[in-house]
Design a protein around this motif. Structure first.
Motif, PDB file in Angstrom:
ATOM      1  N   UNK A 680       0.816  -1.214   0.000  1.00 23.84           N
ATOM      2  CA  UNK A 680       0.000   0.000   0.000  1.00 23.84           C
ATOM      3  C   UNK A 680       0.850   1.265   0.000  1.00 23.84           C
ATOM      4  N   UNK A 681       2.080   1.187   0.540  1.00 18.85           N
ATOM      5  CA  UNK A 681       2.915   2.380   0.672  1.00 18.85           C
ATOM      6  C   UNK A 681       4.257   2.256  -0.024  1.00 18.85           C
ATOM      7  N   UNK A 682       4.680   1.051  -0.360  1.00 20.33           N
ATOM      8  CA  UNK A 682       6.009   0.843  -0.913  1.00 20.33           C
ATOM      9  C   UNK A 682       7.099   0.833   0.135  1.00 20.33           C
ATOM     10  N   UNK A 683       6.725   0.865   1.409  1.00 13.03           N
ATOM     11  CA  UNK A 683       7.715   0.879   2.489  1.00 13.03           C
ATOM     12  C   UNK A 683       8.531  -0.411   2.467  1.00 13.03           C
ATOM     13  N   UNK A 810       6.220   1.512  -9.078  1.00 17.76           N
ATOM     14  CA  UNK A 810       6.384   0.277  -9.847  1.00 17.76           C
ATOM     15  C   UNK A 810       5.208  -0.661  -9.618  1.00 17.76           C
ATOM     16  N   UNK A 811       4.748  -0.744  -8.382  1.00 21.46           N
ATOM     17  CA  UNK A 811       3.586  -1.582  -8.085  1.00 21.46           C
ATOM     18  C   UNK A 811       2.338  -1.064  -8.786  1.00 21.46           C
ATOM     19  N   UNK A 812       2.163   0.263  -8.787  1.00 16.12           N
ATOM     20  CA  UNK A 812       0.989   0.839  -9.447  1.00 16.12           C
ATOM     21  C   UNK A 812       1.044   0.609 -10.956  1.00 16.12           C
ATOM     22  N   UNK A 813       2.230   0.740 -11.531  1.00 18.41           N
ATOM     23  CA  UNK A 813       2.373   0.532 -12.973  1.00 18.41           C
ATOM     24  C   UNK A 813       2.036  -0.910 -13.333  1.00 18.41           C
TER      25      UNK A 813
END
Length: 818
Positions: A680-683, A810-813
């Motif tokens: 959710x955050x890329x953390x 990157x996750x959103x893409x």
């Protein structure tokens, strides 16, 4: 760039036997002595001598040196533009500030300092020339164009703000893509902005690709970083007009080459310059050569006949000192269906910045030469192109070949993903094994005593690889990633390497060891420490070679008048070159000590004698017995009673030894880490981190451990968050720690280390060196772990840094594409 010594071999039958080796280039043999008996100072985990004074606040850094009487303070006027003509410089208002003594521009200083011409005879490399200060145009934000000198720092700062420069902005080139397409030139002498181009291919490369079951192409982007030493740069220059002598007090990793460069640029002889390097708060490659500010201060002190000092601000250091790392690399791997690597090519494009402090092909070509790393790659080719941009110039930074391991290991992961194989299995099937050694790489590099398969298996087992893969297959709210990175680190950089790479230079080191009449031992070499613990580890190497007690020996380094001429600290050469030279010098002097001892004991020869911990021992019936004779007694005789010496022997106890190590010595390690990503955050969080390394013979295990921790932390910090960013207009965007992020202790994991050491048969005492591999492994393991986690969603991060924002993007893409 540290010392690493420590695995012992039993020495039998006498203290001074030696093995003879031939250099990698086929030149004359070099006599390499074996290690001493186990249990001595070599390999002992001694606490660093330096730490007591440093922890008590009694270190002597440049700012701790009181300003001499009449000392002026220097501040530089710098360009706010990435590219601009210099129409004129008006310094009248600045000269009117109380306390200002002079304002010097390129027109005055260029008459005193010769330009730096970088033009080694390398095919495909174009020459570049750099004045000490630009006169016609500034080429980057932070380019120095004028020097203000005043009685106080405050007066110099105030005056610098009043210097008026008639800027005429020019089109700026801020990326490799722009450098290729733009009509504008960074350097008018470099057409098309491409300053260097080299290619290489083995004869069977095309055939390897023709018979491949699959060709896997992978792209890597390493971002621009800078060194960020704890102590920024600084100089105190003192010209003595009566003696016509210049003293440079400056933190430099290579005092003698630094002195030679200053002498050449100022038209002085080397005996007219003393380089005195005090404590140094980090260097990482930024403090090897004299940069433009150093030369300006030397010239100003000589011109005005007054001492001049300068302390770099953090903003100057972040934007205008030196940078590194920015490369775009594409690999193409020809593989069989079971994952065997049949052939490999790489195309490297490097952003070199605006000026040349080093040959433009140097870092990128080394990356290409050693890229195959721990794998059996017989057919290989590379294409290396280096481009100029309007950015801070590039130079070596701890592990200048840092991207190498990530490229190779990331390629192995890509092969595994493409063929649906386990990444560990793909590595094992391609790894160089013990039976392959000595191994000659496709580019002609020689590997001796490497253990990449052993460190790979050890790191995977310690990490709990199989269990983590099982966890990864289970349903989870977070993404679990596993990263492996086997590193083959180049060290020593002997003279034969420079010749084969087409780079002028020497890789030798010189050591001196002398014993005073009291038995006190003074040893020296051409290195200079910037936090590596040289005063301890080099003393251990010299004491081990001589057989002296550690507490009776001191190391003197950093002063060009005291230390012998050497090549300095860089490229992890401290152990093999510096420590090796000191060890061999100690062995040479030991032979004389034992010859004198034999005469004092009325023996016909020194056979069966040894010197350990400063005491002369004699082998009697297979056991060593104390003769009652000490190094101090022998030294007193050598210096003060020379008529008792063996016939024809010179009085005194001193030796000078020069050692040119093998063209290249390699060490290896495997880094393995597990990471967790919050989708959710890329953390990003590092769960576990393991290093299995082969450091050869270790001088001091504590220092080796600290160097591994520090180098790995530097690699992880760079891969996760550091970024010397530039805008599309060429403006520097990271001028403070608000914009240039560094990892804190809380951002880093605990490190689990294990050693699988094998001594190198071609270096003194089996020394290898090991202080840059941690940086290489940290980058590769972290990025591979991130991409292993992202692969579960179809996402991939081909360029650094792996910040939460970039991971999230990157996750959103991937989600949008799905």
């Amino acid at each position: 760039m540290a010392c690493a010594l420590g695995r012992h071999h039993q020495l039998r039958g006498g203290p001074c036997t030696a093995a003879s080796i031939r250099q990698a280039d086929g030149s004359a043999a070099v006599s390499v002595p074996p290690p001493p008996e186990p249990g001595g100072v070599l390999g002992r985990p001694l606490r660093r001598r330096e730490d007591r004074r440093l922890l008590m606040g009694q270190g002597r850094f440049l700012d701790d040196i009181a300003a001499p009487p009449g000392c002026l303070h220097a501040v530089f006027v710098r360009s706010p533009h990435p590219h601009a003509r210099i129409g004129g410089i008006d310094s009248d208002a600045a000269r009117g500030v109380a306390g200002v003594v002079a304002v010097l521009t390129g027109r005055e200083l260029n008459a005193l300092v010769a330009p730096l011409r970088m033009a080694p005879p390398i095919e495909g490399l174009l020459p570049m020339e750099m004045p000490v200060l630009p006169v016609e145009a500034a080429r980057l934000v932070g380019d120095p164009v004028a020097l203000v000198l005043a009685e106080t720092r405050i007066a110099a700062e105030d005056a610098a703000e009043l210097v008026q420069v008639a800027w005429d902005p020019l089109p700026a080139i801020a990326s490799i893509a722009q450098a290729k397409e733009a009509a504008a030139l960074v350097d008018p002498a470099v057409p098309g902005n491409r300053v260097s181009h080299q290619v290489f291919a083995t004869q069977g490369l095309d055939a390897a690709f023709a018979r491949a079951d699959r060709v896997v192409e992978t792209r890597f982007g390493q971002h621009r970083q800078t060194h960020v030493p704890m102590e920024p740069r600084g100089v105190l220059a003192i010209w003595d007009a009566g003696r016509e002598h210049l003293t440079m007090r400056v933190g430099t990793q290579a005092p003698h080459p630094y002195r030679s460069a200053v002498a050449a640029r100022l038209g002085l002889k080397e005996f007219q310059i003393t380089v005195d390097s005090p404590e140094m708060g980090g260097g990482f490659g930024q403090k090897i050569i004299p940069l433009r500010e150093d030369l300006c201060l030397a010239a100003a002190s000589r011109l005005l006949n007054r001492p001049v000092r300068w302390r770099e601000t953090r903003g100057e250091n972040l934007t205008a000192a030196m940078m590194a790392r920015e490369e775009i690399v594409t690999t193409r791997a020809a593989v069989s269906a079971d994952g065997r690597l049949l052939g490999l090519t790489c195309a490297i494009e490097a952003d070199f910045g605006a000026w040349a402090f080093f040959p433009a092909n140097y870092m990128a070509r080394v990356v290409a030469m050693i890229l195959p790393g721990p794998y059996r790659v017989k057919e290989y080719g590379y294409d290396v192109q280096v481009w100029l941009t309007n950015k801070c110039p590039a130079g070596p930074m701890r592990a200048p070949m840092a991207v190498t391991s990530w490229i190779m290991e990331g390629t192995m992961d890509a092969i595994a993903r493409e063929l649906d194989l386990d990444p560990l299995d793909v590595r094992r099937i391609n790894s160089i094994a013990d039976a392959d050694l000595p191994f000659i790489t496709a580019t002609g590099e020689r590997y001796d005593a490497l253990t990449p398969r052993a460190t790979l298996d050890a790191a995977a087992d310690t990490l709990g690889y199989d269990a983590l893969r099982a966890q990864q297959a289970q349903k989870r709210e977070t993404l679990l990633g596993i990263g492996l990175c086997t590193v083959v680190e180049s060290t020593t950089y002997g003279s034969a390497f420079y010749r084969s790479a087409g780079i002028p230079g020497s890789g030798h080191e010189v050591a001196t060891v002398r014993v005073e009449p009291s038995g006190a031992v003074i040893a020296s070499c051409g290195l200079m420490g910037s936090g590596q613990g040289y005063e301890t580890t080099l003393a251990q190497a010299a004491a081990a070679g001589l057989g002296a007690a550690f507490d009776d020996l001191v190391i003197q380094i950093g002063n060009s008048d005291i230390a012998p001429y050497g090549m300095g600290s860089r490229g992890s050469r401290g152990a093999a070159a510096g420590g090796g030279a000191l060890y061999m010098a100690g062995q040479r002097l030991k032979a004389k000590v034992l010859a004198i001892a034999a005469a004092m004991l009325d023996l016909n020869s020194a056979d069966g004698l040894d010197l350990r911990e400063g005491r002369v021992l004699r082998q009697v019936e297979g056991a060593w017995a104390d003769t009652g004779l000490t190094l101090a007694q022998v030294a007193r005789t050598a210096h003060l009673d020379p008529l008792r010496l063996p016939p024809g022997m010179e009085p005194g106890l001193h030796t000078v030894l020069a050692f040119d190590p093998p063209a290249m010595t390699y060490t290896n390690s495997t880094h393995a880490c597990a990471v967790e990503i919050e989708p959710a955050t890329g953390a990003l969080r590092i769960l576990r981190y393991v290093v299995a390394e082969d450091s050869g013979t270790r001088i001091n295990p504590l220092v080796v451990e600290g160097q591994t921790h520090g180098a790995t932390a530097m690699g992880l910090s760079g891969a996760m968050m550091e970024h010397a960013a530039y805008g599309e207009d060429g403006q520097a965007l990271a001028g403070s720690f608000m914009d240039y992020a560094l990892a804190r202790a809380a951002d880093l994991p605990d490190f689990t280390l294990s050693h699988h050491d094998t001594p190198n048969p071609r270096t003194p005492a089996g020394i290898k060196g090991m202080a840059e591999g941690g940086t290489m492994g940290g980058i590769g393991a972290l990025m591979n772990a991130v991409n292993d986690a992202l692969a579960q969603t179809g996402a991939h991060l081909e360029s650094q840094p792996a910040t939460p924002a970039r991971i999230w993007a990157a996750l959103q893409a991937a989600k949008d594409k799905a």
